[in-house]
Scaffold this active site. Structure first.
Site, PDB file in Angstrom:
ATOM      1  CB  CYS A   1     -15.027  29.452  -2.283  1.00 19.67           C
ATOM      2  SG  CYS A   1     -13.743  29.613  -3.538  1.00 19.67           S
TER       3      CYS A   1
ATOM      4  CD  GLN B   1      -2.535  16.097  -6.006  1.00 14.88           C
ATOM      5  OE1 GLN B   1      -3.428  16.860  -5.642  1.00 14.88           O
ATOM      6  NE2 GLN B   1      -2.312  14.939  -5.417  1.00 14.88           N
TER       7      GLN B   1
ATOM      8  CE1 TYR C   1      -5.746   2.940  -2.487  1.00 13.56           C
ATOM      9  CE2 TYR C   1      -3.838   2.904  -1.027  1.00 13.56           C
ATOM     10  CZ  TYR C   1      -5.112   2.481  -1.342  1.00 13.56           C
ATOM     11  OH  TYR C   1      -5.743   1.595  -0.511  1.00 13.56           O
TER      12      TYR C   1
ATOM     13  CB  CYS D   1      -7.558  14.040   0.070  1.00  6.64           C
ATOM     14  SG  CYS D   1      -8.314  12.510  -0.469  1.00  6.64           S
TER      15      CYS D   1
HETATM   16  N1  SAH Z   1      -0.519   9.940  -5.552  1.00  5.98           N
HETATM   17  C1  SAH Z   1      -1.196  10.482  -6.702  1.00  5.98           C
HETATM   18  C2  SAH Z   1      -2.697  10.154  -6.781  1.00  5.98           C
HETATM   19  C3  SAH Z   1      -3.494  10.134  -5.527  1.00  5.98           C
HETATM   20  S1  SAH Z   1      -5.234  10.079  -5.779  1.00  5.98           S
HETATM   21  C4  SAH Z   1      -0.981  11.972  -6.792  1.00  5.98           C
HETATM   22  O1  SAH Z   1      -0.571  12.622  -5.827  1.00  5.98           O
HETATM   23  O2  SAH Z   1      -1.177  12.533  -7.866  1.00  5.98           O
HETATM   24  C5  SAH Z   1      -5.650   8.423  -5.333  1.00  5.98           C
HETATM   25  C6  SAH Z   1      -5.423   7.435  -6.442  1.00  5.98           C
HETATM   26  O3  SAH Z   1      -5.770   6.123  -5.970  1.00  5.98           O
HETATM   27  C7  SAH Z   1      -6.256   7.643  -7.693  1.00  5.98           C
HETATM   28  O4  SAH Z   1      -5.399   7.783  -8.783  1.00  5.98           O
HETATM   29  C8  SAH Z   1      -7.131   6.358  -7.785  1.00  5.98           C
HETATM   30  O5  SAH Z   1      -7.332   5.957  -9.124  1.00  5.98           O
HETATM   31  C9  SAH Z   1      -6.284   5.361  -7.051  1.00  5.98           C
HETATM   32  N2  SAH Z   1      -6.960   4.174  -6.469  1.00  5.98           N
HETATM   33  C10 SAH Z   1      -8.207   4.079  -5.965  1.00  5.98           C
HETATM   34  N3  SAH Z   1      -8.420   2.859  -5.436  1.00  5.98           N
HETATM   35  C11 SAH Z   1      -7.280   2.147  -5.604  1.00  5.98           C
HETATM   36  C12 SAH Z   1      -6.867   0.815  -5.253  1.00  5.98           C
HETATM   37  N4  SAH Z   1      -7.690  -0.005  -4.622  1.00  5.98           N
HETATM   38  N5  SAH Z   1      -5.607   0.449  -5.574  1.00  5.98           N
HETATM   39  C13 SAH Z   1      -4.767   1.286  -6.202  1.00  5.98           C
HETATM   40  N6  SAH Z   1      -5.111   2.547  -6.562  1.00  5.98           N
HETATM   41  C14 SAH Z   1      -6.336   2.979  -6.275  1.00  5.98           C
END
Ligand code: SAH
Length: 454
Positions: free
Chosen positions: A84, A285, A314, A410
């Site tokens: 933290c 998450q 993603y 994020c």
């Molecule tokens: N939407 C999901 C995950 C978000 S984290 C949730 O809320 O749980 C971002 C994700 O993007 C990760 O799982 C990572 O593996 C993926 N990622 C990274 N680069 C990428 C790309 N070029 N194309 C597709 N996915 C990708």
């Protein structure tokens, strides 16, 4: 430029801001000094420790005028532990700072004028993490376990953590004390010797199911049976005990091989009314309460009526996709990690969805192909990693012009950069809603709604 301060100077300064590490920043004739532990608006007397060309470091000697938002950090390990950064700032103060931070980054880095709404925070910002990854080591007299100091691999030996679950506290404190009797030697990073590297604890918030993953250096684990018995005794609601084998000389926690020692291979959890199966290594998450807030925000911004075709870029294990699938005509998710796509498909099935499609690959390659094949989207959701969206993907969005884009981010800096590209390409950012997924840290998640400008 020569620095206007010298090493060992004593100065009185006013703190203007916080860095992403949670350090206070003061300016002396424009020269930034970073000061650990100081908060914005405070008047502090400092001792200059280090002077570099463009910035320097100082430490607090005395807080002459404390911030109205300063509190005593409730955790005993706060100063040492790298987990933290903001426990000395009241939770309300943290939320105010995060809103200001997102606003500043949008203006400064993206020239984005859309309103940044007050951060959606937690009612009870403690014990929110559903996953703890606890490193073990041999201390001078006994095994130690806790979290690392900031930017180091030195473990702070801890008995509890105010942001993790009670079950993780039990592993950190009580299981640690049993190791010697069990005959388990913790791993020694430098010598690359010993058995127990990490214990990872995951909990389904709504199901109360707990998974304990014991990460060992070798497959052969003679104490496995005794370990299972001890963990079951200490954590009565455990439903899955798993061994992961990581023989490598690496900082990466998990190795490739996983075996179930006792109970089920997965635990379950629900977000809203969507059910998820979580295995030892799947991405999920870490703050389930705020994940629901975040996904609800994405759903709100998507403004689905039941007729929309949605693309979730993603998509990870398909969490957002499944959240949207109920209200959409069709959702297509794309994600680069094939295992996550397998999880997404299984979770879609588990929930009985028939209007979802998932594909593994880079979003910037798969989505243009989908468009070529006539698989278009009315609403596009992106949730990229910290580095933001690939430029090729942003260009595809600009060319294909889905009427609405929901950007879950994020990292405010890459969000600002990408919003600027989309605005230059014909979109207008309507609103940005930050959501506090990580209370007491400096991280801030935000969701932005963009619509095609007329
Ligand atoms: N939407 C999901 C995950 C978000 S984290 C949730 O809320 O749980 C971002 C994700 O993007 C990760 O799982 C990572 O593996 C993926 N990622 C990274 N680069 C990428 C790309 N070029 N194309 C597709 N996915 C990708």
């Amino acid at each position: 430029m020569t620095a206007p301060v010298m090493k060992n100077d004593r100065l009185t300064v006013t703190i203007e801001d916080l860095t992403h590490d949670g350090n206070g920043v003061a300016k002396v004739d424009g020269y930034p000094l970073f000061i650990a532990g100081a908060l914005p608006q405070e008047l502090v007397q400092v001792h200059v420790l280090k002077v570099l060309k463009n910035y320097g470091f100082a430490k607090v000697l005395e807080i002459l005028e404390p911030s109205a938002d300063r509190v005593i950090a409730p955790c005993d390990y706060f100063v040492q532990c790298g987990g933290c950064q903001l426990q000395h700032l009241s939770y309300e103060g943290q939320l105010k700072w995060k809103q200001r931070m997102v606003e500043n980054v949008m203006k400064r880095l993206g020239k984005i004028d859309a309103p940044v709404l007050p951060v959606k925070g937690m009612d009870e910002p403690w014990h929110y993490r559903n996953k703890s990854q606890i490193p073990f080591a041999q201390g001078e007299i006994a095994p130690i376990a806790g979290f690392y100091k900031t930017k180091s691999h030195t473990i702070v030996d801890m008995e509890r953590c105010l942001i993790q679950t009670a079950e993780a506290d039990v592993i950190m404190a009580d299981f640690k004390r049993e190791l010697t009797a069990l005959g388990i030697r913790p791993y020694n990073e430098e010598a690359h010797k010993g058995m127990l590297r990490h214990v990872v604890i995951r909990k389904g918030r709504t199901t109360n199911e707990v998974m304990v993953v014991v990460v060992t250096t070798a497959r052969k684990f003679p104490q496995a049976e005794a370990t299972v018995a001890k963990i079951r005794e200490l954590v009565p609601n455990v439903t899955s005990i798993v061994q992961n084998i990581n023989p490598n000389k690496t900082n990466v926690i998990f190795g490739d091989e996983t075996v179930t020692l006792w109970g089920k291979d997965v635990i379950e959890d629900t977000i809203g009314d969507v059910r998820f199966e979580i295995s030892a290594r799947s991405f999920y998450q870490v703050n389930p309460i705020q994940t629901e807030v975040l996904y609800k925000q994405a759903l709100d911004y998507a403004q689905l009526t039941g007729n929309e075709r949605v693309i979730d870029a993603y998509c990870g294990i398909g969490t957002i996709s499944l959240f949207l699938a109920k209200k959409a005509k069709h959702v297509m998710g794309v994600e680069i990690v094939p295992q996550a796509i397998e999880d997404a498909k299984r979770n879609a099935e588990l929930n009985g969805f028939t209007n979802t499609y998932f594909e593994a690959g880079p979003a910037e390659e798969i989505i243009p192909r989908w468009y070529k094949e006539g698989k278009e989207a009315d609403v596009l959701v992106v949730d990229p990693p910290r580095k933001g969206c690939d430029e090729a993907l942003l260009n595809t969005i600009i060319e294909q012009k889905p009427k609405r884009v929901v950007y879950v981010s994020c990292n405010p800096a890459t969000l600002a950069r990408d919003l600027r590209i989309l605005e230059d390409g014909g979109y207008q950012t309507q609103e940005i809603q930050p959501v506090d997924m990580f209370p007491h840290s400096t991280h801030c998640e935000a969701v932005a709604l963009l619509e095609l400008a007329l």
